[in-house]
Design an enzyme around this catalytic site. Structure first.
Site, PDB file in Angstrom:
ATOM      1  N   GLU A   1      20.869  28.369  -4.317  1.00 20.13           N
ATOM      2  CA  GLU A   1      20.951  27.502  -5.502  1.00 20.13           C
ATOM      3  C   GLU A   1      19.548  27.459  -6.077  1.00 20.13           C
ATOM      4  O   GLU A   1      18.625  26.987  -5.429  1.00 20.13           O
ATOM      5  CB  GLU A   1      21.454  26.116  -5.092  1.00 20.13           C
ATOM      6  CG  GLU A   1      22.072  25.328  -6.248  1.00 20.13           C
ATOM      7  CD  GLU A   1      21.035  24.680  -7.141  1.00 20.13           C
ATOM      8  OE1 GLU A   1      20.694  25.310  -8.173  1.00 20.13           O
ATOM      9  OE2 GLU A   1      20.568  23.594  -6.831  1.00 20.13           O
TER      10      GLU A   1
ATOM     11  N   CYS B   1      17.663  20.157 -10.466  1.00 22.61           N
ATOM     12  CA  CYS B   1      18.094  21.423 -11.069  1.00 22.61           C
ATOM     13  C   CYS B   1      19.160  21.178 -12.129  1.00 22.61           C
ATOM     14  O   CYS B   1      19.362  21.984 -13.022  1.00 22.61           O
ATOM     15  CB  CYS B   1      18.584  22.390  -9.995  1.00 22.61           C
ATOM     16  SG  CYS B   1      19.713  21.655  -8.821  1.00 22.61           S
TER      17      CYS B   1
END
Length: 515
Positions: A286, A320
């Site tokens: 990720e 994020c």
């Protein structure tokens, strides 16, 4: 039979008893500052000469803790202990492995405010952000335990007359878990326990900014009854032990959360087959985002402004999933910008130990300098509408910053900043909105504020992100409710907190018996 899964509720700190509970937890954690934490390898505590010193980003002279630092030699010892543990852990019933997690979730639930207090001190998280991080960690542990119970019997397949076919899942082997600073409990715990409950021992290398939170989690897993060698705690240098373990022929998979640059490098290194390696390593990655909040001409403009502001500035934009781009229809652009600026100016920036603080510091000096340099770029590429100032005299504080009138291909609209900065960009119509929304290398989260049903349905198909939200902000995915992961350079779309996630840590085996 298990009760239906429900996510861990967030704490209401307006209630006096909850306020006092976190205050008391902060007093406890403040009494533990400067404590030393060993490595844990094969169940043994290992103290090294080299240390990682963890500082409070809101008070950069204050030492949160001192953690032993692993060398390559100790990383190899940890690998051998993990390989040994795999031989027994893979044979443990999935239901028993799940029971370890259920107990771990129960312990963390009882110590919720203590863990939140460590997050406040070590990561600089304000109360609500710390509480949400701890709640998510509990959710991950509980959810993955339940998923393992569901998967333990495999998946039904067809059998013909005279044969018996089965399809079930077995563990992969030893995994390397490299976790980030921004969700130092939730993501670290989630990636660790997903691997563990699937039957895989792990080598845990947490972010060097937040190793104390990880050390406290490792202690909790021991208390929950996890056997020695299944979780090996080895903080250290990415260049020294990270690369070594990624290249190691006995590493079966790597689970990484962090920057695009590091994630791509790990993916490349893990693809090489080394002498003695008899498998292709899996990588679960990720890697970040450049996430857009899109505002249509008929949206609720107060909701739109709030969605932009809270998506951009929650935990100082160090997510994020943070909404670092606002793409607004030209007809409502000025009104939404005005409302967003007014809301931003109400946000309190300061010591995260104070309950009234909305935004604390960024994580360290490197982050501070990078973000301030992007604000300078933003002043060249657009118009400073709010914030813009930083102060690193005591901690690493940056004002929530809005840069208006930014072109769709400008650096501020394309590059991940990972700080409290949002760029506003004007769009001509809905076609233009979708074009801008999809014009980055990333594809993690996005939001559309609209009351136009045809636009919502178009975005559902065209807005190319892993997590798309309508009429709300683009942060705050809940485990089991909104499985989380993105497309393109946001990573491998591994969908943490979703029904497919454990499968990434296992391999399927078919058996067929003739009668």
């Amino acid at each position: 039979m298990m009760l239906p899964y429900k996510h861990e509720p967030f704490t209401d700190f307006s209630k006096e008893e909850n306020y006092r509970a976190l205050r008391s937890a902060l007093e406890l954690v403040n009494s533990q500052l400067g404590k030393e934490y060993p490595l844990i390898i094969g169940g043994e505590r290992v103290v090294t000469e080299q240390k990682i010193t963890s500082y409070n980003p809101a008070n950069k002279e204050e030492v949160v803790g001192v953690v032993s630092k692993a060398s390559q030699e100790l990383a190899e010892t940890a690998m051998q202990d993990a390989l040994k543990a795999f031989e027994s852990w893979k044979e443990v019933s999935p239901a028993i492995r799940a029971n370890v997690l259920f107990r771990a979730a129960a312990i963390m639930r009882r110590r919720k405010h203590e863990f939140s207090a460590y997050l406040i001190k070590e990561a600089g998280k304000p109360w609500k952000e710390a509480d949400a991080d701890t709640a998510e960690a509990i959710d991950f542990i509980e959810y993955y335990a339940r998923q393992m119970v569901k998967l333990q019997t495999g998946v039904p397949v067809q059998s013909r007359e005279g044969e018996f076919n089965q399809f079930h899942y077995i563990p992969l082997g030893v995994g390397v878990i490299i976790s980030p600073f921004n969700f130092p409990l939730a993501i670290m715990a989630g990636t660790a326990v997903a691997a563990i409950v699937s039957g895989n021992p792990i080598l845990l290398k947490p972010a060097n900014n937040t190793p104390v939170v990880a050390a406290k989690f490792v202690e909790l897993m021991e208390e929950a009854g996890l056997p020695a060698g299944v979780l090996n705690f080895i903080p250290g240098s990415g260049a020294e032990i990270g690369d070594y373990l990624i290249d190691h022929p006995k590493t079966r998979f790597v689970s990484f959360t962090g920057s695009r640059e590091v994630g791509c490098r790990i993916y490349e290194r893990a693809a090489k087959v080394h002498p003695g390696q008899i498998w292709l390593k899996r990588v679960i990655a990720e890697m970040g985002g450049k996430d857009t909040v899109v505002v249509d001409s008929d949206a609720d403009l107060d909701l739109a402004a709030a969605s932009i502001v809270y998506s951009a500035f929650g935990f100082s934009g160090q997510k994020c999933s943070a909404g670092s781009r606002a793409v607004v229809h030209q007809d409502v652009y000025e009104e939404v910008l005005t409302k967003a600026v007014a809301l931003t100016e109400t946000l309190t920036v300061g010591n995260p130990e104070e309950a009234s603080t909305y935004m604390g510091p960024v994580i360290d000096k490197a982050a501070f300098d990078k973000i301030m340099s992007y604000i300078a770029v933003g002043k060249e590429e657009g118009r400073l509408a709010a914030g813009g100032n930083g102060d690193d005299s005591k901690g690493y504080f940056i004002e929530p910053t809005i840069i208006a009138d930014v072109a769709e291909n400008a650096r501020l609209m394309q590059e991940e900043i990972f700080g409290p900065v949002v760029a506003f960009c004007k769009a001509r119509d809905f076609d233009h909105m979708m074009e801008i929304a999809n014009n980055t290398d990333y594809g993690l989260t996005g939001a559309l504020l609209s009351n136009n049903r045809s636009h919502i349905e178009r975005a559902r198909k065209e807005f190319h992100v892993g997590n798309l939200y309508f009429n709300r902000g683009c942060t705050g995915a809940i485990v089991g409710y909104q499985p989380f992961g993105g497309f393109n350079m946001s990573g491998t779309d591994s969908k943490a907190g979703g029904p497919d996630y454990l499968l990434l840590h296992m391999q399927a085996k078919t058996t067929s018996e003739m009668f």
